[in-house]
Each structure stands twice: as structure tokens, then as C-alpha cells.
Design a protein around this motif. Structure first.
Motif, short mmCIF file in Angstrom:
data_model
loop_
_atom_site.label_atom_id
_atom_site.label_comp_id
_atom_site.label_asym_id
_atom_site.label_seq_id
_atom_site.Cartn_x
_atom_site.Cartn_y
_atom_site.Cartn_z
N PHE A 1 55.54 34.06 -0.09
CA PHE A 1 56.78 33.85 -0.84
C PHE A 1 57.80 34.95 -0.57
CE2 PHE A 1 54.11 31.30 -4.01
CZ PHE A 1 54.40 30.11 -3.34
N ALA A 2 57.33 36.18 -0.38
CA ALA A 2 58.25 37.27 -0.07
C ALA A 2 58.90 37.08 1.30
CB ALA A 2 57.51 38.61 -0.12
N VAL A 3 58.13 36.60 2.27
CA VAL A 3 58.69 36.34 3.60
C VAL A 3 59.71 35.21 3.54
CG1 VAL A 3 58.09 35.44 5.90
CG2 VAL A 3 56.74 37.27 4.89
N ILE A 4 59.38 34.14 2.80
CA ILE A 4 60.32 33.03 2.67
C ILE A 4 61.60 33.49 1.97
CG2 ILE A 4 60.71 30.82 1.50
CD1 ILE A 4 57.73 30.20 2.01
N ALA A 5 61.47 34.27 0.91
CA ALA A 5 62.65 34.76 0.20
C ALA A 5 63.47 35.70 1.07
CB ALA A 5 62.23 35.47 -1.09
N GLY A 6 62.81 36.56 1.82
CA GLY A 6 63.52 37.47 2.72
C GLY A 6 64.30 36.72 3.78
N ASN A 7 63.67 35.70 4.37
CA ASN A 7 64.38 34.89 5.38
C ASN A 7 65.56 34.14 4.76
OD1 ASN A 7 62.89 35.58 7.65
ND2 ASN A 7 61.35 34.02 7.24
N ALA A 8 65.38 33.61 3.57
CA ALA A 8 66.47 32.89 2.91
C ALA A 8 67.63 33.82 2.62
CB ALA A 8 65.96 32.24 1.61
N ILE A 9 67.35 35.01 2.12
CA ILE A 9 68.42 35.97 1.86
C ILE A 9 69.13 36.36 3.15
CG2 ILE A 9 68.88 38.35 1.12
CD1 ILE A 9 66.72 37.91 -1.03
N ASP B 1 75.22 35.79 5.19
CA ASP B 1 76.39 35.85 6.07
C ASP B 1 76.97 34.45 6.23
OD1 ASP B 1 78.24 36.94 7.85
OD2 ASP B 1 76.94 36.59 9.58
N ASP B 2 78.30 34.35 6.18
CA ASP B 2 78.96 33.04 6.31
C ASP B 2 78.68 32.39 7.66
OD1 ASP B 2 80.00 33.08 3.78
OD2 ASP B 2 81.89 34.02 4.40
N ALA B 3 78.68 33.17 8.74
CA ALA B 3 78.46 32.61 10.08
C ALA B 3 77.05 32.02 10.19
CB ALA B 3 78.68 33.68 11.14
N ARG B 4 76.05 32.74 9.68
CA ARG B 4 74.67 32.21 9.73
C ARG B 4 74.54 30.97 8.85
NH1 ARG B 4 72.83 37.99 9.94
NH2 ARG B 4 73.12 38.00 7.68
N ARG B 5 75.20 30.98 7.69
CA ARG B 5 75.13 29.84 6.79
C ARG B 5 75.76 28.61 7.46
NH1 ARG B 5 76.38 32.22 1.89
NH2 ARG B 5 78.51 32.37 2.61
N GLU B 6 76.88 28.78 8.11
CA GLU B 6 77.52 27.65 8.81
C GLU B 6 76.67 27.18 9.99
OE1 GLU B 6 81.47 28.81 9.82
OE2 GLU B 6 82.07 29.07 7.71
N GLY B 7 76.03 28.11 10.67
CA GLY B 7 75.14 27.74 11.78
C GLY B 7 73.96 26.91 11.31
N ILE B 8 73.39 27.28 10.18
CA ILE B 8 72.27 26.51 9.63
C ILE B 8 72.73 25.13 9.18
CG2 ILE B 8 70.62 26.43 7.72
CD1 ILE B 8 70.49 29.47 7.90
#
Length: 121
Positions: free
Chosen positions: A56-64, A69-76
């Protein structure tokens, strides 16, 4: 009343001789052996909780990381819109297989812990 009039209570005394129970010999009776055998075992490490917490810590870290970042969010968002049904199904099967693998590893660790606990006198 001044502080000069106050007298402190005497300091507690310390026994220099060990108590009688500490110097007693070991009782060889069956009741004493049963009482010693029924002593609580030391606490086990909860490996399943450590594994799940790490996951769960790895999943939360990746999600954060991905959502910070806006660019990463738009890429996803663009990547998710381009997914086909076959790709979504493949990812779902991959996640299910990973969970089965994780549950199997936790089961093996639990079996090893129980076997080690049963061998401990």
C-alpha cells in the motif's frame, strides 16, 4: 511558613540481599514443569501486515508521484483514454495474478512461522 521549616521524608531503603524466591531451588514437580511450559511465547512478527503495508505504501507513493505534476497527470489521462478493452482485460488479469502471487507468498510465510513455532520447545 518558610521553605527552611520543611523536612523531606526519609529516602526509601534498598534491600541488599536477594529475595528468598530468587535464591530458591528449581521445583522438579510436574506442576512446576507445566507452569513453565504454559508461559506465553514471544510475540511473532506479523509478516503479512508488513507485506501489505509495503504494498500500500508503494501504491500510494506512485499515486502521489504521478498525480503531483500537471504534465504527468495529463499524460496518464491520455494514456488511459487510448486503452483498448483487450488491454484493460490484460491489466486486470495481471493485477489478479499479482494478488494471487502475493497471497501465496503470505501463506508460505505463515506456514513457515507456524512450523517454527511448533518446533520451539
Amino acid at each position: 511558613m518558610s521553605t527552611d521549616d520543611y523536612t523531606a521524608p526519609p529516602a526509601p531503603t534498598v534491600a541488599l540481599e536477594p529475595p528468598a524466591a530468587a535464591t530458591a531451588t528449581v521445583d522438579p514437580s510436574p506442576a512446576a514443569a507445566m507452569a513453565a511450559a504454559s508461559a506465553p511465547a514471544p510475540a511473532r512478527t506479523r509478516w503479512a501486515a508488513i507485506i501489505w503495508g509495503t504494498l500500500f505504501a508503494v501504491i500510494a507513493g506512485n499515486a502521489i508521484f504521478l498525480l503531483a505534476d500537471d504534465a504527468r497527470r495529463e499524460g496518464i489521462a491520455g494514456w488511459m483514454l487510448d486503452l483498448t478493452p483487450m488491454t484493460v482485460t490484460s491489466f486486470a488479469l495481471l493485477v489478479a495474478g499479482g494478488l494471487v502471487l502475493l497471497l501465496g507468498a503470505i501463506g508460505l510465510i505463515r506456514r513457515v512461522q507456524r512450523r517454527a513455532a511448533s518446533r520451539t520447545p
